[in-house]
Design a protein around this motif. Structure first.
Motif, mmCIF file in Angstrom:
data_model
loop_
_atom_site.group_PDB
_atom_site.id
_atom_site.type_symbol
_atom_site.label_atom_id
_atom_site.label_comp_id
_atom_site.label_asym_id
_atom_site.label_seq_id
_atom_site.Cartn_x
_atom_site.Cartn_y
_atom_site.Cartn_z
ATOM 1 N N SER A 189 0.740 -1.286 -0.047
ATOM 2 C CA SER A 189 -0.112 -0.131 -0.084
ATOM 3 C C SER A 189 0.821 1.360 0.012
ATOM 4 O O SER A 189 2.070 1.197 0.490
ATOM 5 N N THR A 190 0.417 2.104 -0.497
ATOM 6 C CA THR A 190 1.189 3.663 -0.377
ATOM 7 C C THR A 190 0.281 4.549 0.315
ATOM 8 O O THR A 190 -1.019 4.551 0.424
ATOM 9 N N GLY A 191 1.051 5.450 1.099
ATOM 10 C CA GLY A 191 0.271 6.474 1.730
ATOM 11 C C GLY A 191 0.926 6.821 3.164
ATOM 12 O O GLY A 191 0.658 5.801 3.716
ATOM 13 N N ASP A 192 1.280 8.054 3.204
ATOM 14 C CA ASP A 192 1.670 8.629 4.693
ATOM 15 C C ASP A 192 0.497 8.453 5.660
ATOM 16 O O ASP A 192 0.956 8.451 6.658
ATOM 17 N N GLU A 193 -0.565 8.357 5.207
ATOM 18 C CA GLU A 193 -1.682 8.698 6.027
ATOM 19 C C GLU A 193 -2.339 7.285 6.705
ATOM 20 O O GLU A 193 -2.921 7.191 7.821
ATOM 21 N N LEU A 194 -1.511 6.446 6.002
ATOM 22 C CA LEU A 194 -2.134 4.853 6.535
ATOM 23 C C LEU A 194 -1.118 4.299 7.896
ATOM 24 O O LEU A 194 -0.200 4.774 8.007
ATOM 25 N N LEU B 180 -6.198 -12.433 -2.361
ATOM 26 C CA LEU B 180 -5.369 -12.858 -3.447
ATOM 27 C C LEU B 180 -4.978 -14.304 -2.965
ATOM 28 O O LEU B 180 -4.863 -15.305 -3.750
ATOM 29 N N LEU B 181 -5.167 -14.631 -1.649
ATOM 30 C CA LEU B 181 -5.010 -15.951 -1.285
ATOM 31 C C LEU B 181 -6.000 -16.804 -1.724
ATOM 32 O O LEU B 181 -5.870 -18.117 -2.248
ATOM 33 N N ARG B 182 -7.217 -16.465 -1.954
ATOM 34 C CA ARG B 182 -8.434 -17.013 -2.453
ATOM 35 C C ARG B 182 -8.122 -17.460 -3.869
ATOM 36 O O ARG B 182 -8.743 -18.326 -4.572
ATOM 37 N N MET B 183 -7.323 -16.609 -4.676
ATOM 38 C CA MET B 183 -7.338 -16.828 -5.944
ATOM 39 C C MET B 183 -6.075 -17.786 -6.233
ATOM 40 O O MET B 183 -5.680 -17.891 -7.416
ATOM 41 N N GLY B 184 -5.571 -18.276 -5.197
ATOM 42 C CA GLY B 184 -4.508 -19.353 -5.230
ATOM 43 C C GLY B 184 -3.260 -18.764 -5.427
ATOM 44 O O GLY B 184 -2.368 -19.483 -6.167
ATOM 45 N N CYS B 185 -2.745 -17.530 -4.951
ATOM 46 C CA CYS B 185 -1.574 -16.844 -4.986
ATOM 47 C C CYS B 185 -0.654 -17.431 -4.000
ATOM 48 O O CYS B 185 -1.094 -17.327 -2.796
ATOM 49 N N GLU B 186 0.565 -17.258 -4.246
ATOM 50 C CA GLU B 186 1.441 -17.127 -3.155
ATOM 51 C C GLU B 186 1.764 -15.463 -2.770
ATOM 52 O O GLU B 186 2.086 -15.009 -3.686
ATOM 53 N N VAL B 187 1.710 -14.894 -1.576
ATOM 54 C CA VAL B 187 1.525 -13.679 -1.331
ATOM 55 C C VAL B 187 2.643 -13.194 -0.591
ATOM 56 O O VAL B 187 2.896 -13.718 0.421
ATOM 57 N N THR B 188 3.375 -12.072 -0.971
ATOM 58 C CA THR B 188 4.296 -11.391 -0.206
ATOM 59 C C THR B 188 3.772 -9.861 -0.038
ATOM 60 O O THR B 188 3.565 -9.508 -0.973
ATOM 61 N N ASP B 189 3.723 -9.709 1.383
ATOM 62 C CA ASP B 189 3.185 -8.567 1.735
ATOM 63 C C ASP B 189 4.448 -7.472 2.219
ATOM 64 O O ASP B 189 4.930 -7.619 3.159
ATOM 65 N N LEU B 190 4.438 -6.474 1.397
ATOM 66 C CA LEU B 190 5.755 -5.581 1.683
ATOM 67 C C LEU B 190 5.269 -4.384 2.525
ATOM 68 O O LEU B 190 5.951 -3.375 2.447
ATOM 69 N N GLY B 191 3.955 -4.600 3.073
ATOM 70 C CA GLY B 191 3.600 -3.393 3.934
ATOM 71 C C GLY B 191 3.414 -2.244 3.301
ATOM 72 O O GLY B 191 2.730 -2.251 2.225
ATOM 73 N N ILE B 192 3.524 -0.933 3.992
ATOM 74 C CA ILE B 192 3.243 0.338 3.718
ATOM 75 C C ILE B 192 4.243 0.949 2.981
ATOM 76 O O ILE B 192 5.307 1.121 3.871
ATOM 77 N N VAL B 193 4.150 1.343 1.955
ATOM 78 C CA VAL B 193 5.538 2.245 1.159
ATOM 79 C C VAL B 193 4.923 3.822 1.304
ATOM 80 O O VAL B 193 4.012 4.237 0.797
ATOM 81 N N PRO B 194 5.776 4.658 1.989
ATOM 82 C CA PRO B 194 5.719 5.966 2.308
ATOM 83 C C PRO B 194 5.553 6.856 0.921
ATOM 84 O O PRO B 194 6.076 6.147 -0.180
ATOM 85 N N ASP B 195 4.727 8.024 0.679
ATOM 86 C CA ASP B 195 4.625 8.908 -0.245
ATOM 87 C C ASP B 195 5.858 9.471 -0.817
ATOM 88 O O ASP B 195 6.216 10.568 -0.620
ATOM 89 N N ASP B 196 7.010 8.548 -1.276
ATOM 90 C CA ASP B 196 8.257 9.040 -1.708
ATOM 91 C C ASP B 196 8.640 8.344 -2.832
ATOM 92 O O ASP B 196 8.450 7.108 -3.126
ATOM 93 N N ARG B 197 8.977 9.056 -3.938
ATOM 94 C CA ARG B 197 9.751 8.508 -5.250
ATOM 95 C C ARG B 197 10.513 7.431 -5.087
ATOM 96 O O ARG B 197 10.386 6.478 -5.777
#
Length: 418
Positions: free
Chosen positions: A190-195, A223-240
């Motif tokens: 996810s992206t967003g400094d508000e999160l 995503l798990l229900r769609m049969g995916c292997e999921v890697t959660d990278l967390g929250i990325v700050p609003d920074d290029r």
């Protein structure tokens, strides 16, 4: 002079373009049939045998020759001796003329017998003989060999997403393992400094403008229900720079990157330039409500190849709906499923929608006790309550009003999340 805005892309056109990019992932794996639920079959299951393998009894009772039972004995019923007993799993002898065989459900029918008389229609006499109290018809209560599955038949087609019934069907043909598509490797962030993540800050200590990250939870589950292997990278700050780094990391070992938020055109929306720096991006404005902003592109890997990129809007209901109508079909097609569209049913609207939007709408509804659909009170894209309250969505064409009693196209959530 201001450049005119591009027209919104119709959903069906966007989906067609998206699916054109969804080439089936290379590689497969052989999995235990016990563990194949939800996986996509790559090789058709062709039966090596008849199911059932031989004629068998559908009842506990007696195997008989129907013609012999038509010959009346004293008292008007046929009375015949028992020549053998046939439990399931045994190989019987041929039925001797003028006799019956005690037989149990699932047991092979002996040669010469052409009917089963259920035990409720029989009486065992003191001398061991059996009185047949009803006249059987040839073929009654016999399950014929191959009645379920014929040898050589394609029983489960390649591209089928396996459900529990398929596993039992495969086992009935003797398949201990099945060749299935490998799971798509999906990175999400996810992206967003508000999160803020639940548990890190108490509700009373939340800073003004902060919100808990709800999208991360339901997207991972979907995503798990769609049969995916999921890697959660967390929250990325609003920074290029941080966004570029997260995308580079995700692309190296994943097939798909799914992000939530940051796909609009604001100054703090860094997804677009970051993806363009690392690959290519198509920023689509989809003609649906909720869920207009949507992005598809590719993030190139350092060595070779690329990861698909999918950017979802940040509003929770928009993210939820665009996942269901666009991402879900894409992920299924990557695994080899051809029929990826959800099935809609016609249902009665027990509500009024007096003003149709210019975009195609997905209205959250649920069944009421009268068998009709009622509408959630607030259809805003930020009201996630509507998705938990509802049983599904009404797929309402652009510009269409709904009067009470109208027939509408209803897509159950059970269909979208199967």
């Amino acid at each position: 002079m201001q450049t005119p805005r591009k027209p919104l892309k119709p959903l069906d056109e966007a989906l067609q373009e998206l699916l054109a990019h969804a080439l089936v992932l290379t590689g497969s794996e052989q999995v235990d049939t016990f563990d194949a639920d939800g996986r996509v079959l790559l090789e058709a299951a062709v039966s090596p045998l008849q199911v059932p393998p031989q004629d068998n009894s559908a009842m506990d009772g007696y195997a008989v020759r129907a013609a012999e039972c038509a010959v009346m004995g004293s008292g008007g019923d046929a009375v015949l001796p028992v020549s053998q007993r046939i439990p399931a799993g045994t190989a019987p002898d041929a039925l001797a003329a003028g006799t019956v065989a005690r037989i149990f459900t699932g047991a092979p029918v002996p040669a010469g017998a052409d009917a089963i008389v259920m035990q409720e229609d029989c009486e065992v006499l003191d001398d061991g003989r059996v009185r047949i109290k009803s006249r059987p018809e040839a073929g009654q209560w016999i399950r014929l060999s191959g009645d379920d599955i014929q040898q050589g038949a394609t029983v489960i087609a390649a591209g089928t997403r396996l459900a529990p019934a398929h596993l039992g069907l495969a086992a009935s043909m003797g398949f201990a393992t099945l060749a299935v598509a490998r799971k798509p490797r999906v990175a999400m962030f996810s992206t967003g400094d508000e999160l803020v993540m639940p548990g890190t800050v108490a509700p009373q200590d939340m800073k003004p403008g902060s919100i808990y990250n709800s999208n991360r939870f339901f997207l991972r589950a979907l995503l798990l229900r769609m049969g995916c292997e999921v890697t959660d990278l967390g929250i990325v700050p609003d920074d290029r720079e941080a966004t570029v780094k997260a995308l580079e990391q995700a692309a190296q070992s994943h097939d798909v990157i799914v992000t939530s938020g940051g796909v609009s055109v604001g100054e703090e929306d860094h997804i677009k330039p970051a993806v363009q720096q690392l690959g290519q991006l198509d920023l689509w404005q989809i003609s649906i409500k909720p869920g207009k902003p949507f992005a598809y592109g590719r993030v190139n890997r350092k060595d070779h190849g690329f990861a698909h990129f999918i950017g979802l809007p940040g509003n929770p209901v928009s993210s939820f709906v665009t996942f269901q109508v666009l991402v879900r079909p894409f992920l299924l097609r990557l695994q080899g499923v051809q029929n990826v569209l959800p099935r809609a049913i016609q249902a009665r609207a027990d509500f009024v929608w007096p003003k149709g939007d210019k975009r195609r709408e997905f209205l959250r509804v649920r069944y009421n006790e009268r068998g009709g659909l009622e509408l959630f009170r607030n259809q805003s894209s930020g009201v996630l309550t509507s998705t938990a309250w509802g049983d599904g969505v009404v797929d309402n064409p652009a510009g269409t009003t709904i009067a009470e009693g109208d027939s509408v196209s209803f897509i159950p959530f059970s269909e979208l999340m199967a």
